[in-house]
Design a protein around this motif. Sequence first.
Motif, PDB file in Angstrom:
ATOM      1  N   GLY A 128      52.008 -12.813 -25.698  1.00 49.22           N
ATOM      2  CA  GLY A 128      51.460 -13.971 -25.018  1.00 49.22           C
ATOM      3  C   GLY A 128      52.417 -15.143 -24.931  1.00 49.22           C
ATOM      4  N   GLU A 129      53.558 -15.072 -25.611  1.00 48.23           N
ATOM      5  CA  GLU A 129      54.507 -16.192 -25.609  1.00 48.23           C
ATOM      6  C   GLU A 129      55.553 -15.994 -24.518  1.00 48.23           C
ATOM      7  N   GLY A 130      55.954 -17.093 -23.882  1.00 48.68           N
ATOM      8  CA  GLY A 130      56.956 -17.025 -22.833  1.00 48.68           C
ATOM      9  C   GLY A 130      56.401 -16.427 -21.567  1.00 48.68           C
ATOM     10  N   LYS A 180      56.589 -24.392 -17.627  1.00 53.06           N
ATOM     11  CA  LYS A 180      56.442 -24.748 -19.037  1.00 53.06           C
ATOM     12  C   LYS A 180      56.577 -23.531 -19.963  1.00 53.06           C
ATOM     13  N   ARG A 181      56.328 -22.336 -19.436  1.00 49.22           N
ATOM     14  CA  ARG A 181      56.405 -21.130 -20.275  1.00 49.22           C
ATOM     15  C   ARG A 181      57.843 -20.735 -20.586  1.00 49.22           C
ATOM     16  N   PHE A 182      58.787 -21.224 -19.824  1.00 50.14           N
ATOM     17  CA  PHE A 182      60.193 -20.806 -19.981  1.00 50.14           C
ATOM     18  C   PHE A 182      60.840 -21.525 -21.169  1.00 50.14           C
ATOM     19  N   VAL A 227      52.673 -12.721 -18.947  1.00 48.80           N
ATOM     20  CA  VAL A 227      52.411 -11.668 -17.953  1.00 48.80           C
ATOM     21  C   VAL A 227      51.829 -10.438 -18.634  1.00 48.80           C
ATOM     22  N   ALA A 228      52.350 -10.093 -19.820  1.00 47.15           N
ATOM     23  CA  ALA A 228      51.833  -8.936 -20.552  1.00 47.15           C
ATOM     24  C   ALA A 228      50.387  -9.170 -20.984  1.00 47.15           C
ATOM     25  N   ASP A 243      62.097 -21.769  -9.745  1.00 47.53           N
ATOM     26  CA  ASP A 243      62.982 -22.472 -10.667  1.00 47.53           C
ATOM     27  C   ASP A 243      62.374 -22.400 -12.062  1.00 47.53           C
ATOM     28  N   ALA A 244      63.019 -21.641 -12.943  1.00 50.81           N
ATOM     29  CA  ALA A 244      62.480 -21.406 -14.283  1.00 50.81           C
ATOM     30  C   ALA A 244      62.312 -22.687 -15.067  1.00 50.81           C
TER      31      ALA A 244
END
Length: 468
Positions: free
Chosen positions: A112-114, A135-137, A119-120, A130-131
């Motif tokens: 669940g992180e990143g 906020k997840r990047f 996505v998983a 643009d990564a």
Amino acid sequence: MDLKHENIIWQYGRREGDLLPGVLLKEDGRYYIKSAYYAQVNEQLSRLSMLMDVSRSIMAEIDLDSLLQLIMQKVTIVMNADRSSLFLVDHEKQQLWTRVAQGASEIRLPFGEGIAGDVARTGITANIPDAYEDKRFNKDFDIKTGYRTKSILCMGIRNQHGKIIGTIQVLNKKDNTAFSETDESMLSAFCALAGISLENARAYEELQIERNSLEVRVQERTKELATEKKKADELLLNILPVDIAEELKVKGEAEPRAYERVTVMFTDFKGFTQVAEKMSAENLVSDLDKCFYYFDEVMDRFKVEKIKTIGDSYMCAGGLPKPNRTNPVEVVLAAMEIRNFMDQLKEIKRNMEQPYWELRIGIHTGPIIAGVVGKRKFAYDIWGDTVNTASRMESSGTPGEINISEATYQYVKEFFQCQHRGKVAAKNKGDIDMYFVERIIPELSHDKEGQVPNQAFLEKLSQIEHLV
């Protein structure tokens, strides 16, 4: 043909009112418009063709590590990306991890992180122009390596049951544009292909692990069986001669054999019953064990086969199961050693004021029959008049002396000094010529007492063995 790009123009599409971009081209002085729609189709066909080629190579790979490497290599090419990573889901540890990530070593992150983790968890595709705006990047990797992540396309890999088993993430499209819907469709097809291949590879890996585990268990069991077999063989060899034991293992039975020249020896302790009455059961068994243990060791050295013990009696024979000519001499040598041992033990017991036994020894040489008797508690045994006569030689003997028959004397007289006792009455045998063995003759003795054979003795014995 010389084609030159002039400019982009708009043209009518197939439906009324549609405007599609096209490219104005010049060829041999003539101008014509090439539709961008057809260019896109050609590009898609090219990428689909590439995907088909990739699918064949990926589906053929069953080693998981090799498959992961291959997927990363191919997806980067097909998606026209700068680099890629593939994360697998560890549901037990609630982690995402990768064995291969281009530009990085193994990576592990919480489920669940990143971007990949999200996505998983959600199954929702992430297409990020643009990564750094997401906020997840996590920028730490870029800061550490100096790499600049821009566009990201991340999609879940599902198994045949629809469960997400991993994610594929492609970074930085090489034309510096964002990933398009067409790219998403292409990656979706690739993820479907990867899902099937990964499940096959995992199944194969699990099968290999189980196979290896089975092989280990088989090896361990084989080792255990070998150990048990060794114990059984050793036990069998404690009961039977080596040749007879091998015959019994191979054939399931051992045929009885007749021998022309075997030297049988009996020993017995005089006054055993009287001494035993004064000893505890433990001390009695301990003393017997020490004596018979030494006897066994002596018989091994002189190639004399122990037959059995009956109470305080010890029975052995030379010249079987492998026949030889020298067994009368070897049995007498063995008798001298155990007599000397008992004399020394007797002296020790006297000094300690403890009860002691005195040993009678009887020896006779002649023909016998040997074989295995019994079904469960089987034993190697010998029969014949020679056995009975040897027993009478023991009972007619004197403690501390080696009493031999006339037959044995004729075989050993060139090696030992013997005292002729004359004819002595033996139970159920009548009068028999008997001899006490005193010592080895001086010229064949290594010591003054005549207890140890010298080299001349051994050479003479070897000559007898090789006589035809």
